[in-house]
Design an enzyme around this catalytic site. Sequence first.
Site, PDB file in Angstrom:
ATOM      1  N   GLU A 130       2.550  -3.014   5.207  1.00 54.53           N
ATOM      2  CA  GLU A 130       2.104  -2.049   6.206  1.00 54.53           C
ATOM      3  C   GLU A 130       0.688  -1.565   5.919  1.00 54.53           C
ATOM      4  O   GLU A 130       0.356  -1.215   4.787  1.00 54.53           O
ATOM      5  CB  GLU A 130       3.081  -0.885   6.344  1.00 54.53           C
ATOM      6  CG  GLU A 130       3.377  -0.104   5.101  1.00 54.53           C
ATOM      7  CD  GLU A 130       4.451   0.962   5.339  1.00 54.53           C
ATOM      8  OE1 GLU A 130       5.409   0.700   6.093  1.00 54.53           O
ATOM      9  OE2 GLU A 130       4.331   2.051   4.760  1.00 54.53           O
ATOM     10  N   CYS A 131      -0.135  -1.606   6.954  1.00 58.24           N
ATOM     11  CA  CYS A 131      -1.496  -1.101   6.929  1.00 58.24           C
ATOM     12  C   CYS A 131      -2.310  -1.740   5.792  1.00 58.24           C
ATOM     13  O   CYS A 131      -2.621  -2.917   5.852  1.00 58.24           O
ATOM     14  CB  CYS A 131      -1.499   0.424   6.863  1.00 58.24           C
ATOM     15  SG  CYS A 131      -3.040   1.169   7.476  1.00 58.24           S
TER      16      CYS A 131
END
Length: 453
Positions: free
Chosen positions: A340-341
């Site tokens: 994530e990210c």
Amino acid sequence: MPNTPARCPALLIAAPASGQGKTTVTAALARLLTRRGWRVGVFKCGPDFLDPHWHALACGAEVDNLDLWINGEADVRQRLYQAALAHDVLLIEGVMGLFDGQPSAADLASRFGIAVLAVIDAAAMAGTFGAIVHGLRHYRPGLPWAGVLANRVGSEGHARMLRQAVCGAAADGAAASDLDAGWLGALPREARWALPERHLGLTVASELPDANERLDAWADALASTPLGLLDRAGWQRWAVDFAPVADAAPEPLLAGRTVAVARDAAFCFIYPANLRVLEALGARVAYFSPLADEPLPDGCDAVWLPGGYPELHAATLTRNRRTRESLTAHVSAGRAVWAECGGMMLLFDGITHTDGRRWPMWGLLPGEVTMQGRLAALGPQQWRTPRGVLRGHTFHHSTVATAWPADAQTEPVSSFGQPERVYRRGALRASYFHAWFASSPAATAALFSAEAA
């Protein structure tokens, strides 16, 4: 579970806007009370990864996030109840301005009857300070109110003017009158104690060698204010009865599985609550550091690459072979990865900084990441997966250019938001979306199981 409420003093530390000093005051108050031997529980309102690092350092314990939409009211209520059972006082740092966002910090305070302590940057005002306090206090009828703390005050004379603006006729009264009028004190303008910032928010506390000294300096300054002089009995004026909620344990869908979690200065955006969800699902959590070029833990079944600052450590990450090779083998074997990210940024072909420098990354997804000079996306999001709806948020200063098709996309909650793509390669899934695992343990388990393939 007993039905008896847990009674505990609590304050929600808010402000008229971001940048007023909420984090500093929350952390200073937590440090001051912890030094006195009190058991202090701290929360952060909204989906923030950086402020909780300072609060955890201040109180010596993990800090959870509270958001009425992302968590859901039942989750927030249960976390507050459990914290009230275990602590002498609860502190909740608000998010943005007191009434900003849907839901806002004021919504949380009103829902649970938690008194608001307003922190206001008073550096360039005097009598107008009283008008701002009045507005915050009365904008929403019935909002629980504790008082105001003036921040960045220039002198003792300046503090007296601000106190007069709040207390009015009680300006020459005793400390009790100050408290009754809502004047909780003033903190000086002192740049050398400031908590430094960079893109995405505050610098992580563990990166500053003098972080503890800064917290102690602010705690010392707070100690002589009307707020800092309150004893345990005085804090009872803000006591709240927190009711319990039936808390069903999730099915152990990850029993017998090991989830490897990247954790270091480059990958530090980790909710402690997310780790507890993995453990509640039956997983064994093991850690490794891509910055230290550590290979994945032996025998791990799944990997979580959380967000953080890979762009600040790109020169190191581009050279590290052992982590890269073991992760590549893990993906090739069809084992699950959730990135994530910042964790996703690592997987593309390269990261280009705002000054034009490009660093090759790990090439597990085709495409290029480019850092931006301004915020690229912000706001709450939800992802409707086949196993349930995951709630969370997005917050990033980079963009991705790729021909790789999206496997799914999230839905922004705000009409101003944009959906985030979810990329998939076998059992690897990646997105700018930060997930709150407790919003759907079943969907979380699917991210870290063979089902992801």
